[in-house]
Design an enzyme around this catalytic site. Structure first.
Site, mmCIF file in Angstrom:
data_model
loop_
_atom_site.group_PDB
_atom_site.id
_atom_site.type_symbol
_atom_site.label_atom_id
_atom_site.label_comp_id
_atom_site.label_asym_id
_atom_site.label_seq_id
_atom_site.Cartn_x
_atom_site.Cartn_y
_atom_site.Cartn_z
ATOM 1 N N LYS A 228 0.882 -1.177 0.000
ATOM 2 C CA LYS A 228 0.000 0.000 0.000
ATOM 3 C C LYS A 228 0.912 1.217 0.000
ATOM 4 O O LYS A 228 1.406 1.642 1.042
ATOM 5 C CB LYS A 228 -0.895 -0.030 1.235
ATOM 6 C CG LYS A 228 -2.243 0.673 1.090
ATOM 7 C CD LYS A 228 -2.179 2.136 0.707
ATOM 8 C CE LYS A 228 -1.889 3.050 1.885
ATOM 9 N NZ LYS A 228 -1.596 4.442 1.444
ATOM 10 N N GLU B 111 9.317 1.350 11.223
ATOM 11 C CA GLU B 111 10.399 2.307 10.979
ATOM 12 C C GLU B 111 9.764 3.687 10.989
ATOM 13 O O GLU B 111 9.025 4.043 10.065
ATOM 14 C CB GLU B 111 11.080 2.000 9.652
ATOM 15 C CG GLU B 111 11.617 0.577 9.638
ATOM 16 C CD GLU B 111 12.763 0.362 8.672
ATOM 17 O OE1 GLU B 111 12.877 1.107 7.699
ATOM 18 O OE2 GLU B 111 13.548 -0.565 8.916
ATOM 19 N N CYS C 165 14.204 10.388 6.826
ATOM 20 C CA CYS C 165 13.981 9.948 8.206
ATOM 21 C C CYS C 165 15.251 10.072 9.041
ATOM 22 O O CYS C 165 15.196 10.371 10.221
ATOM 23 C CB CYS C 165 13.456 8.529 8.233
ATOM 24 S SG CYS C 165 14.518 7.357 7.405
ATOM 25 N N GLU D 41 9.737 16.456 14.699
ATOM 26 C CA GLU D 41 10.252 16.185 13.356
ATOM 27 C C GLU D 41 9.579 17.130 12.360
ATOM 28 O O GLU D 41 8.359 17.112 12.218
ATOM 29 C CB GLU D 41 9.953 14.732 12.983
ATOM 30 C CG GLU D 41 10.543 14.335 11.654
ATOM 31 C CD GLU D 41 10.198 12.900 11.266
ATOM 32 O OE1 GLU D 41 9.032 12.506 11.399
ATOM 33 O OE2 GLU D 41 11.115 12.191 10.817
HETATM 34 P P1 NAD Z 1 2.453 8.558 7.305
HETATM 35 O O1 NAD Z 1 2.547 7.873 8.617
HETATM 36 O O2 NAD Z 1 1.509 9.692 7.152
HETATM 37 O O3 NAD Z 1 2.031 7.514 6.159
HETATM 38 C C1 NAD Z 1 2.780 6.368 5.873
HETATM 39 C C2 NAD Z 1 1.882 5.330 5.237
HETATM 40 O O4 NAD Z 1 0.911 4.900 6.185
HETATM 41 C C3 NAD Z 1 1.093 5.831 4.026
HETATM 42 O O5 NAD Z 1 1.064 4.815 3.053
HETATM 43 C C4 NAD Z 1 -0.283 6.060 4.609
HETATM 44 O O6 NAD Z 1 -1.310 5.961 3.639
HETATM 45 C C5 NAD Z 1 -0.376 4.928 5.610
HETATM 46 N N1 NAD Z 1 -1.349 5.110 6.697
HETATM 47 C C6 NAD Z 1 -1.752 6.261 7.264
HETATM 48 N N2 NAD Z 1 -2.677 6.010 8.225
HETATM 49 C C7 NAD Z 1 -2.840 4.670 8.267
HETATM 50 C C8 NAD Z 1 -3.643 3.802 9.050
HETATM 51 N N3 NAD Z 1 -4.478 4.255 10.001
HETATM 52 N N4 NAD Z 1 -3.572 2.469 8.838
HETATM 53 C C9 NAD Z 1 -2.728 1.991 7.894
HETATM 54 N N5 NAD Z 1 -1.957 2.751 7.108
HETATM 55 C C10 NAD Z 1 -2.006 4.085 7.300
HETATM 56 O O7 NAD Z 1 3.937 8.958 6.934
HETATM 57 P P2 NAD Z 1 4.423 9.882 5.745
HETATM 58 O O8 NAD Z 1 4.029 11.281 6.076
HETATM 59 O O9 NAD Z 1 3.990 9.265 4.454
HETATM 60 O O10 NAD Z 1 6.012 9.704 5.835
HETATM 61 C C11 NAD Z 1 6.849 10.509 6.575
HETATM 62 C C12 NAD Z 1 7.213 9.836 7.897
HETATM 63 O O11 NAD Z 1 7.858 8.588 7.666
HETATM 64 C C13 NAD Z 1 8.220 10.653 8.712
HETATM 65 O O12 NAD Z 1 7.831 10.651 10.057
HETATM 66 C C14 NAD Z 1 9.523 9.880 8.549
HETATM 67 O O13 NAD Z 1 10.466 10.069 9.550
HETATM 68 C C15 NAD Z 1 9.035 8.491 8.488
HETATM 69 N N6 NAD Z 1 10.042 7.632 7.864
HETATM 70 C C16 NAD Z 1 10.759 6.760 8.655
HETATM 71 C C17 NAD Z 1 11.759 5.951 8.097
HETATM 72 C C18 NAD Z 1 12.547 4.995 8.940
HETATM 73 O O14 NAD Z 1 13.169 4.122 8.365
HETATM 74 N N7 NAD Z 1 12.557 5.098 10.255
HETATM 75 C C19 NAD Z 1 12.013 6.037 6.724
HETATM 76 C C20 NAD Z 1 11.281 6.939 5.959
HETATM 77 C C21 NAD Z 1 10.290 7.719 6.552
#
Ligand code: NAD
Length: 513
Positions: free
Chosen positions: A192, A267, A301, A400
């Site tokens: 997804k 992550e 991240c 962040e």
């Molecule tokens: P997000 O949490 O908004 O979304 C990530 C994914 O989760 C998307 O596909 C979204 O559609 C899905 N999602 C959202 N709500 C959900 C739910 N209730 N149930 C299931 N899926 C759901 O994150 P983002 O804004 O897309 O990405 C940025 C974030 O990701 C930042 O906080 C960043 O630090 C983190 N990140 C972490 C790493 C790591 O390896 N630690 C790597 C890259 C990004």
């Protein structure tokens, strides 16, 4: 005045039109949503609509999971040797390389990542498949001989259908980081992708079709997190969820999957410190500080988004830093000279700008930053920003921001640097700059982070465990650590001789016969 360029003197900065909508990929076929919904994906450089995307709901997720379930239980995938599966992975890697330029340009159109960096991400996507293909063929078990009585052994078996949920930053690279070990281990997958960056996942599905991966092994369902993502998390036939995204989303997902006792890899977010001591190679430290937070448009991240600078060198280092940040080339992401492009979405731009206001209101000094020039006004551009005179308890130091924003915080002693580094809820990465080797190792050990780099920028070694402590994550992926997540241990006990078996239910049998 920072360098700004949207014209790109003589370069072709036109995005290719995307003629097709982005469809789901289920059971080897591209399909529309069962309920017929669509949403738009935008180009962050212009905010024009790039194309329509199929809006998945629970019924699409169910179709995809059923296909993946059949492929796992009845299809050839699970029965293949690791070597045969690895051959498919290598073919996917080759195809990613063949389509590398197209993938990179799609990523630029969909996310605003500068082209030079998007090309690097496409290359890394191929490398992920090649690396895990090789790892899979080296997967071993363990044996536990008990004299000549027993030979016990443990083997790794795949778990089943994996739900892979990815964010919009470097979406292709991050998706392949999950898909490759997941499939290499013998699982099947439903991906997804994030709703703001669906295009490279669709292209990846085309690649998978091109290399004839058996139907149902890899599926993509587009849609919103709260609907499609949620349905995947709650689906009873999905025993494992690998999630990368925000910490708050990770918490929600863990709650929603807990009734079914799912296995999670999380992550999550970060606010990683870069600690620069006064004995460091300051030229190299400066390069790494600037690249570490402003590369990938600051949407990274592991960004080193908190500079902890020893006060004896603070003034000079901050002055040199400000000069470099001012000169960062903000501009059109298709221009190879661009260093920072637009943020992913107007909503995210507003979020980052909120922090810029907040920083000023909290009393920090914006040493570099300000309005973007008029020619960039249509896109989600934010000028690379540097805050000085920051205290660690300010929101801009704690939360962040996920954009091109660096905060600089002074420290006097090593102990104080460690306290400041640890004084946040996150614990993903840390970067330490000093020529004192003893201190370097000491500090690396004491900073609460899943990963630390000493006198280095973020150079990844795919064999090492990747992940965060504290609110930055649960579990590790990378190298054989990925297989800890994507496989189950199965222990088999084999009797080799006539070991004693207690005999219940035999009393009186001899006298009766
Ligand atoms: P997000 O949490 O908004 O979304 C990530 C994914 O989760 C998307 O596909 C979204 O559609 C899905 N999602 C959202 N709500 C959900 C739910 N209730 N149930 C299931 N899926 C759901 O994150 P983002 O804004 O897309 O990405 C940025 C974030 O990701 C930042 O906080 C960043 O630090 C983190 N990140 C972490 C790493 C790591 O390896 N630690 C790597 C890259 C990004």
């Amino acid at each position: 005045m920072s360098h700004v360029d949207l014209k790109g003197a003589g370069l072709n900065l036109e995005f290719e039109p995307i003629s097709r909508p982005a469809l789901h990929f289920i059971d080897g076929q591209f399909v529309e949503s069962a309920e017929g919904g669509w949403f738009d994906t935008l180009n962050p450089t212009t905010n024009d609509v790039l194309t329509q995307v199929a809006e998945g709901t629970a019924s699409d997720v169910d179709r995809a999971v059923e296909a993946a379930y059949r492929a796992f239980h009845d299809g050839p995938w699970g029965k293949m040797s690791a070597k045969e599966r690895a051959r498919y992975l290598v073919r996917i890697a080759d195809a990613i390389e063949r389509h590398g330029e197209e993938l990179a340009r799609l990523e630029v159109a969909d996310t605003g990542l500068p082209i030079s960096q998007a090309r690097g991400q496409a290359a890394r996507a191929a490398e992920n498949f090649r690396f895990f293909a090789e790892m899979a063929t080296r997967m071993t078990g363990e044996t536990f001989p008990v004299g000549d009585q027993f030979l016990n052994y443990a083997i790794r078996v795949p778990v089943g259908v994996a739900g892979l949920i990815t964010p919009w930053n470097t979406p292709l690279m991050l998706a392949t980081w999950k898909i490759a070990p997941c499939l290499a281990a013998g699982n099947t997958a439903v991906l997804k992708p994030a709703e703001w960056s669906p295009l490279t996942a669709t292209k990846l599905a085309e690649i998978v079709q091109e290399v004839d991966l058996p139907p149902g092994v890899f599926n993509v369902v587009h849609g919103f997190g709260e609907v499609a993502g949620d349905a995947l998390v709650k689906h009873p036939k999905v025993p494992l969820i690998s999630f990368t995204g925000e910490t708050t989303t990770g918490r929600t997902i863990m709650k929603n999957g807990s009734d079914a006792l799912k296995r999670f890899s999380m992550e999550l977010g970060g606010k990683s410190p870069v600690v620069v001591f006064d004995d460091a190679d300051l030229d190299r430290a400066l390069d790494a500080v600037v690249f570490g937070v402003y590369s990938l448009n600051g949407e990274r991240c592991t960004a080193g988004s908190r500079l902890l600078i020893q006060d004896s060198i603070r003034e000079e280092f901050e002055a040199r830093l400000a000069e470099r940040v001012r000169r960062i080339r903000l501009g059109h992401p298709l221009d190879p000279a661009t260093e920072v492009g637009p943020l992913i979405h107007p909503e995210h731009k507003r979020r980052v700008e909120h922090y810029l206001d907040l920083g000023r209101r909290e009393g920090a000094t914006m040493a570099v930053g300000g309005e973007v020039p008029r020619e960039l006004a249509r896109g989600n551009f934010v000028r690379p920003t540097l805050f000085v005179n920051v205290r660690n308890d300010m929101c801009i130091a704690q939360e962040e921001i996920f954009g091109p924003v660096l905060v600089s915080i002074p420290f006097t002693t090593e102990e104080e640097a460690i306290q400041l580094a640890n004084g946040v809820q996150y614990g993903l990465a840390a970067y330490i700059w000093t020529r004192d080797l003893e201190r370097a190792h000491r500090v690396a050990r004491r900073i609460e982070s899943g990963m630390a780099w000493i006198n280095s920028q973020n150079v990844r070694d795919l064999r090492t465990p990747f992940g965060g402590m504290k609110q930055s994550g649960v579990g590790r992926e990378g190298g054989h650590y990925s297989f800890e997540f994507y496989t189950e241990w199965k222990t088999v006990h084999v009797a080799l001789g006539q070991h004693p078996i207690p005999r219940f239910g035999v009393s009186g049998m001899e006298t009766r016969s």
